[in-house]
Design a protein around this motif. Structure first.
Motif, PDB file in Angstrom:
ATOM      1  N   LEU A  38      43.913  47.326  42.698  1.00 38.90           N
ATOM      2  CA  LEU A  38      43.296  45.928  42.108  1.00 38.90           C
ATOM      3  C   LEU A  38      43.546  45.984  40.462  1.00 38.90           C
ATOM      4  O   LEU A  38      43.398  44.804  40.001  1.00 38.90           O
ATOM      5  CB  LEU A  38      41.915  46.049  42.406  1.00 38.90           C
ATOM      6  CG  LEU A  38      41.188  45.795  43.937  1.00 38.90           C
ATOM      7  CD1 LEU A  38      39.916  46.043  43.945  1.00 38.90           C
ATOM      8  CD2 LEU A  38      41.700  44.489  44.286  1.00 38.90           C
ATOM      9  N   GLY A  39      43.800  47.210  39.784  1.00 40.52           N
ATOM     10  CA  GLY A  39      44.180  46.776  38.419  1.00 40.52           C
ATOM     11  C   GLY A  39      43.273  47.726  37.530  1.00 40.52           C
ATOM     12  O   GLY A  39      43.279  47.714  36.352  1.00 40.52           O
ATOM     13  N   PHE A  40      42.227  48.559  38.026  1.00 41.49           N
ATOM     14  CA  PHE A  40      41.565  49.431  37.460  1.00 41.49           C
ATOM     15  C   PHE A  40      42.312  50.331  36.863  1.00 41.49           C
ATOM     16  O   PHE A  40      43.188  50.823  37.372  1.00 41.49           O
ATOM     17  CB  PHE A  40      40.346  50.023  38.253  1.00 41.49           C
ATOM     18  CG  PHE A  40      39.329  49.007  38.561  1.00 41.49           C
ATOM     19  CD1 PHE A  40      38.110  48.880  37.609  1.00 41.49           C
ATOM     20  CD2 PHE A  40      39.221  48.159  39.572  1.00 41.49           C
ATOM     21  CE1 PHE A  40      37.053  48.144  37.905  1.00 41.49           C
ATOM     22  CE2 PHE A  40      38.259  47.344  39.776  1.00 41.49           C
ATOM     23  CZ  PHE A  40      37.167  47.374  39.023  1.00 41.49           C
ATOM     24  N   LYS A  41      41.934  50.787  35.561  1.00 45.38           N
ATOM     25  CA  LYS A  41      42.901  51.963  35.095  1.00 45.38           C
ATOM     26  C   LYS A  41      42.354  53.256  35.317  1.00 45.38           C
ATOM     27  O   LYS A  41      41.237  53.503  35.829  1.00 45.38           O
ATOM     28  CB  LYS A  41      42.462  51.772  33.361  1.00 45.38           C
ATOM     29  CG  LYS A  41      43.338  50.475  32.620  1.00 45.38           C
ATOM     30  CD  LYS A  41      43.410  50.608  31.283  1.00 45.38           C
ATOM     31  CE  LYS A  41      44.119  49.696  30.751  1.00 45.38           C
ATOM     32  NZ  LYS A  41      43.972  48.141  30.565  1.00 45.38           N
ATOM     33  N   ASN A  42      43.387  54.139  35.065  1.00 44.64           N
ATOM     34  CA  ASN A  42      42.960  55.503  35.641  1.00 44.64           C
ATOM     35  C   ASN A  42      41.862  55.976  35.098  1.00 44.64           C
ATOM     36  O   ASN A  42      41.023  56.511  35.708  1.00 44.64           O
ATOM     37  CB  ASN A  42      44.055  56.363  35.329  1.00 44.64           C
ATOM     38  CG  ASN A  42      45.315  56.416  36.418  1.00 44.64           C
ATOM     39  OD1 ASN A  42      45.219  55.542  37.316  1.00 44.64           O
ATOM     40  ND2 ASN A  42      46.259  56.911  36.138  1.00 44.64           N
ATOM     41  N   LEU A  68      40.976  50.903  44.139  1.00 43.48           N
ATOM     42  CA  LEU A  68      40.464  50.539  42.594  1.00 43.48           C
ATOM     43  C   LEU A  68      41.673  50.334  41.718  1.00 43.48           C
ATOM     44  O   LEU A  68      42.029  49.538  40.903  1.00 43.48           O
ATOM     45  CB  LEU A  68      39.612  51.412  42.088  1.00 43.48           C
ATOM     46  CG  LEU A  68      38.168  51.445  43.061  1.00 43.48           C
ATOM     47  CD1 LEU A  68      37.527  52.322  42.347  1.00 43.48           C
ATOM     48  CD2 LEU A  68      37.760  50.100  42.649  1.00 43.48           C
ATOM     49  N   LYS A  69      42.773  51.169  42.019  1.00 36.81           N
ATOM     50  CA  LYS A  69      43.918  51.393  41.323  1.00 36.81           C
ATOM     51  C   LYS A  69      44.795  50.404  41.623  1.00 36.81           C
ATOM     52  O   LYS A  69      45.585  49.816  40.697  1.00 36.81           O
ATOM     53  CB  LYS A  69      44.733  52.864  41.395  1.00 36.81           C
ATOM     54  CG  LYS A  69      45.662  52.990  40.433  1.00 36.81           C
ATOM     55  CD  LYS A  69      46.215  54.434  40.284  1.00 36.81           C
ATOM     56  CE  LYS A  69      47.380  54.847  39.666  1.00 36.81           C
ATOM     57  NZ  LYS A  69      47.871  56.204  39.577  1.00 36.81           N
TER      58      LYS A  69
END
Lengths: 522, 233
Positions: free
Chosen positions: A329-333, A326-327
C-alpha cells in the motif's frame, strides 16, 4: 488506525499474547520479588541498626569493665562511641517458661532501642522497656508490673514502654534456638540507675543475710547492712556486672584488638558485628536472597524471553501477508517495523507492569511483619526497596522484547514488497545427520517425521529444551530444598545435639556464691 | 500522452546456479487514461510485469519510467512513496486487513497518501455505506473486492493496477465488479492495468498486451472495445 490494528491483532492472538504476558509477568515478578527481598533486608535492617546504634564491636571481659577501663577504650583513636553493656537472661516470676533478655546500656549512644509506644528512654528512669512483640503475645501492657527473678531475688518493674531493638532484632535465647519465639522469650531494657538500685538491693540483702547468720536479729541486720553497703562497693559490683563493652568504630578488628591490648594491658575477646549472631544471620538472609535473586529469576526471565522469540517468530510468519499488504500500500519499512515492534513493547510494558505488582507482593510475602521474615526479624519498618540494577534490567528486557518483534518482522520484510506479499515459505530441507545413520531407515514413518521436524526447527527445539531444563531445575531445586532442610534439622536434633537438658550458671557478681540455674528442658 | 515506458526490462530470479528469466527484455509504452489488459497464461510473467510497474519489485535490467520518472533505481523508501502516491492495487484475493473494519481499511491509505480522497465517499461509490463497521470476514467475496477497489481509488493514484481482480469471484459477481472498476476508473480519469488470463476481459480493453514466456508477444490497440454488457461471459 495502526494502533487499532495492533489492539485487534493482539486480541486475535490472545492465547499467545496472554501466555507471553503471563511469562513476562512471572519472569519480572520473580526477578523483582527476590531482588527486592534481599535489598529490603539490607535497607530495613541496616536502617534499623543505624537507628538503634547497633554496635560494631563487642569486647568481653570475665571480670567486667571498670570506668577506668571504659575511659581508656573511649580514648582509642577511631572509637566513635562506646557503652558498658549488660545482657542477661531472666525468668519472669509467675509466668511459666517465660523469660527475657534484660539489657542495660550505660551510655545511650550505642546499642539503643526504638520506642514503639510509651515513655522515651530515661537514663534515670525506674521502669522497664520491654519488647512490644513479647508484650503483645503475653498480654502485657504499659503500666503493668513485671517481676523478674535475678540471682535468687525478685525485682518488680513497671512497664513504661514497648520497644524494638537492633541488638535483639533476631531474638534468640541462645545459640541452640533456631527461630525466635516471642511467646516464651523476649527482651527488655532498664536504665543504669535502675540497675544500680537492683545491685544495691541485692548487696543489702546479701550482707543482711550474712549478718543474720552471724547472729544478729533481722531488723538490726537489715539496718546495719543498709549502712554497710557503700558507694564504692556498689561501683565495684557494677564494674563486675558490666562484662561487655559495645562500641561503634570503623576500625579494622585487628587494629582494635591491638589498641585495646595496648590500652588495657591485656588481650580481650573482641567480636565484630560480622560475627555477631543478629548481624550475621540478617546479612546471611540478604546474601541468600541475592543468590536466589540471581539464579531463579534469571531462569524465569530466560524462559520468558525464549517463549517470546518462538511466539513472535510464529506471529510474524502468520502476519507475513498483512506485512506485505502494508508494504504494497505504500507504508515504509520503518513504519511497519515500528508498528510490529510495538507488539513486543506492548507485551513488555504490560508484563513488566504486572510483574512489578507481582514482585511487590512476592517481596511482601517474604518481607513484612506478617510475612515469612516477620517470624524471624523483629523491626519497626518493613518497606519494599528495589536494587538500582533492576530498573535497567527491566527496561532492557522490555526493549529486548521489542527487538525480538523487530527482528522477527524485519526477516519478513527482507526483499521487495512482492516478496513480502508472498506467503511464508519454510526453509529448504536437507538430509540431517540422523538420516545418514543406518538405523534411521528402520524407524517407522511417524518417528522419522518427528525427527525430521525436530532437526528442521533447530532453534525452536533448542529453546524448548532449555525451557524444560529450566522448569525441571526449578522443580527439582524447590523440592530438593525442602528435603535438604528437613534432613538438616533432623541431623541437628539427633546427630549433633546429643543432650536433653542444658544447665547454665550465672556467678554472683557481688562476691557471694549465690547462683541461679536456668534449666532448659528439651 | 505516454505515462508508462518499459525499456528492455528483464527480471531474473536466481536460485543457486539456476537462473529464471521471468521477464526478458520487455519494452512497451502505455498512454494515460487507457484501459490496458495484460493477457497471458500462468507463468507467462504478467504478474511480474505488474509488480515491476507497481514498484513492488525492481527490474534486474532495463528502465521503467512512470510519469517521466525512472522508478527502476529508486530506494526502498522512494519506492514506498511511489506506491503510496502513484499506484493503487486491486488484488485477486482482496488483501484487506482482517482486523480493520471496512471504513478503517479504506481510511488506512489516507495515512500515507497526500492526495487521499474522502474514505466514506469512496465506500459510498462502491455501494457499501451500510457496511462501514463490518469486518472483511463479514462480507462476501464481491463486497470485499469492492472495498479493495474503494481503497485503491481512495489514494487517488494515477494508475490502478489489478491482478486477476475477478479471479476469486463467480462470473456474475466478477462482471459486476469489473463494471464498477471500469466506471470508477473512467469517472476519476485513471489509467487501469489489469492482469488476467481471461480472454473476455481483453475484449473490453483499449490496449491488450499479450505475454508469453517472459516476452511480449503483441501489443494491440482496440479501436472499439466492448462494454461489459456486450461481452459474452
Amino acid at each position: 488506525m495502526l494502533l487499532r490494528k495492533l489492539l485487534r491483532t493482539s486480541w486475535s492472538y490472545k492465547a499467545q499474547f496472554f501466555s507471553m504476558i503471563i511469562m513476562m509477568t512471572l519472569g519480572i515478578g520473580i526477578f523483582l520479588g527476590f531482588n527486592m527481598e534481599w535489598k529490603t533486608i539490607e535497607y530495613d535492617v541496616c536502617g534499623f541498626f543505624e537507628d538503634t546504634k547497633y554496635a560494631d564491636y563487642r569486647l568481653y571481659s570475665e571480670t567486667g569493665f571498670t570506668k577506668d577501663d571504659f575511659n581508656k577504650i573511649m580514648s582509642i583513636k577511631g572509637v566513635d562511641a562506646a557503652t558498658r553493656y549488660l545482657s542477661v537472661n531472666l525468668e519472669i516470676k509467675g509466668k511459666s517458661k517465660k523469660s527475657l533478655a534484660l539489657d542495660v546500656s550505660e551510655n545511650y549512644t550505642v546499642s539503643t532501642f526504638t520506642v514503639i509506644s510509651g515513655e522515651e528512654y530515661d537514663e534515670k528512669g525506674d521502669g522497664i522497656w520491654i519488647s512490644d512483640k513479647f508484650a503483645r503475645l503475653n498480654d502485657i501492657s504499659i503500666g503493668d508490673n513485671l517481676t523478674l527473678e535475678f540471682q535468687g531475688m525478685d525485682y518488680e518493674f513497671e512497664v513504661v514502654g514497648l520497644i524494638k531493638s537492633g541488638e535483639h532484632m533476631i531474638c534468640l535465647a541462645d545459640s541452640n534456638q533456631v527461630m525466635p519465639d516471642f511467646n516464651t522469650f523476649g527482651f527488655a531494657y532498664i536504665s543504669p540507675a535502675k540497675l544500680r538500685t537492683v545491685i544495691k538491693e541485692k548487696a543489702v540483702k546479701t550482707v543482711s543475710d550474712e549478718l543474720r547468720k552471724a547472729g544478729l536479729s533481722e531488723d538490726v541486720a537489715k539496718s546495719q547492712a543498709a549502712t554497710a553497703v557503700t558507694d564504692e562497693m556498689l561501683d565495684r559490683a557494677t564494674d563486675e556486672v558490666f562484662v561487655q563493652i559495645n562500641l561503634r568504630s570503623g576500625m579494622e578488628k585487628t587494629k582494635l584488638e591491638d589498641a585495646v591490648k595496648k590500652k588495657l594491658g591485656k588481650m580481650l575477646m573482641v567480636v565484630s558485628k560480622e560475627d555477631d549472631t543478629v548481624y550475621k544471620e540478617a546479612m546471611g538472609e540478604a546474601t541468600e536472597g541475592k543468590a536466589m535473586g540471581s539464579i531463579l529469576p534469571v531462569l524465569f526471565l530466560a524462559i520468558a524471553i525464549l517463549t517470546m522469540v518462538t511466539t513472535m517468530h510464529r506471529i510474524a510468519t502468520k502476519e507475513k501477508t498483512q506485512i506485505g499488504i502494508l508494504k504494497a500500500l505504500g507504508f515504509k519499512n520503518r513504519t511497519i517495523l515500528l508498528h510490529y515492534s510495538f507488539y513486543g513493547l506492548f507485551i513488555g510494558i504490560v508484563g513488566s507492569a504486572l510483574g512489578a505488582v507481582l514482585g511487590y507482593f512476592v517481596c511482601k510475602a517474604v518481607m513484612s511483619e506478617n510475612g515469612m521474615m516477620g517470624t524471624y526479624f523483629d523491626m519497626p519498618d518493613w518497606s519494599a526497596a528495589t536494587p538500582a540494577f533492576c530498573y535497567p534490567v527491566i527496561a532492557g528486557t522490555v526493549l529486548l522484547l521489542a527487538l525480538i518483534s523487530f527482528l522477527s518482522v524485519r526477516a519478513q520484510l527482507r526483499g521487495t514488497a512482492a516478496d513480502a506479499l508472498r506467503p511464508y515459505t519454510p526453509k529448504k530441507m536437507k538430509k540431517s545427520i540422523l538420516e545418514k545413520l543406518p538405523f534411521f531407515g528402520k524407524m517407522n514413518f511417524a518417528t522419522k517425521w518427528n525427527l525430521r521436524d525436530l532437526m528442521r526447527h533447530k532453534s525452536r527445539f533448542a529453546m524448548t529444551l532449555v525451557g524444560i531444563i529450566g522448569c525441571m531445575v526449578l522443580m527439582v531445586g524447590g523440592l530438593g530444598m525442602r528435603d535438604t532442610m528437613s534432613g538438616f534439622l533432623d541431623l541437628l536434633d539427633n546427630g549433633v545435639s546429643h543432650y536433653h537438658i542444658e544447665y547454665r550458671s550465672v556467678i554472683d557478681r557481688v562476691g557471694y556464691d549465690i547462683s541461679t540455674v536456668q534449666v532448659q528442658d528439651r | 500522452m505516454s505515462i508508462v515506458k518499459f525499456d528492455n526490462v528483464s527480471r531474473i530470479y536466481t536460485s543457486g546456479d539456476h537462473e529464471l528469466r521471468a521477464l526478458d527484455k520487455v519494452s512497451f509504452t502505455l498512454d494515460e487514461g487507457k484501459f490496458v489488459v495484460i493477457l497471458g497464461p500462468s507463468g507467462a510473467g504478467k504478474s511480474t510485469l505488474l509488480n515491476l510497474l507497481g514498484g513492488l519489485d525492481s527490474p534486474s535490467e532495463g528502465t521503467i519510467t512512470v510519469s517521466g520518472k525512472d522508478i527502476s533505481k529508486l530506494t526502498d523508501n522512494e519506492l514506498a512513496d511511489y506506491r503510496a502516491s502513484t499506484v493503487g492495487f486491486v488484488f485477486q484475493f482482496y488483501n484487506l486487513i482482517p482486523t480493520l473494519t471496512v471504513y478503517e481499511n479504506v481510511k488506512l491509505v489516507s495515512e500515507i497518501s497526500k492526495d487521499a480522497l474522502e474514505a466514506k465517499a469512496m465506500i459510498g461509490k462502491v455501494g457499501l455505506l451500510d457496511h462501514l463497521n463490518n469486518f472483511p470476514s463479514e462480507l462476501s467475496g464481491g463486497e470485499q473486492q469492492r472495498i479493495s477497489i474503494a481503497r485503491a481509488l481512495c489514494k487517488n493514484p494515477r494508475i490502478l493496477l489489478c491482478d486477476e481482480p475477478t479471479g476469486a469471484l463467480d462470473s456474475e459477481t466478477g462482471v459486476m465488479v469489473l463494471k464498477l472498476l471500469l466506471d470508477m476508473a473512467k469517472n476519476y480519469g485513471k489509467t487501469i492495468v489489469i492482469v488476467t488470463h481471461n480472454q473476455n476481459i481483453a475484449k473490453m480493453a483499449d490496449v491488450v498486451i499479450r505475454v508469453k514466456n517472459g516476452k511480449i508477444r503483441s501489443v494491440e490497440e482496440q479501436e472499439n472495445p466492448l462494454s461489459a454488457d456486450e461481452v459474452e461471459w
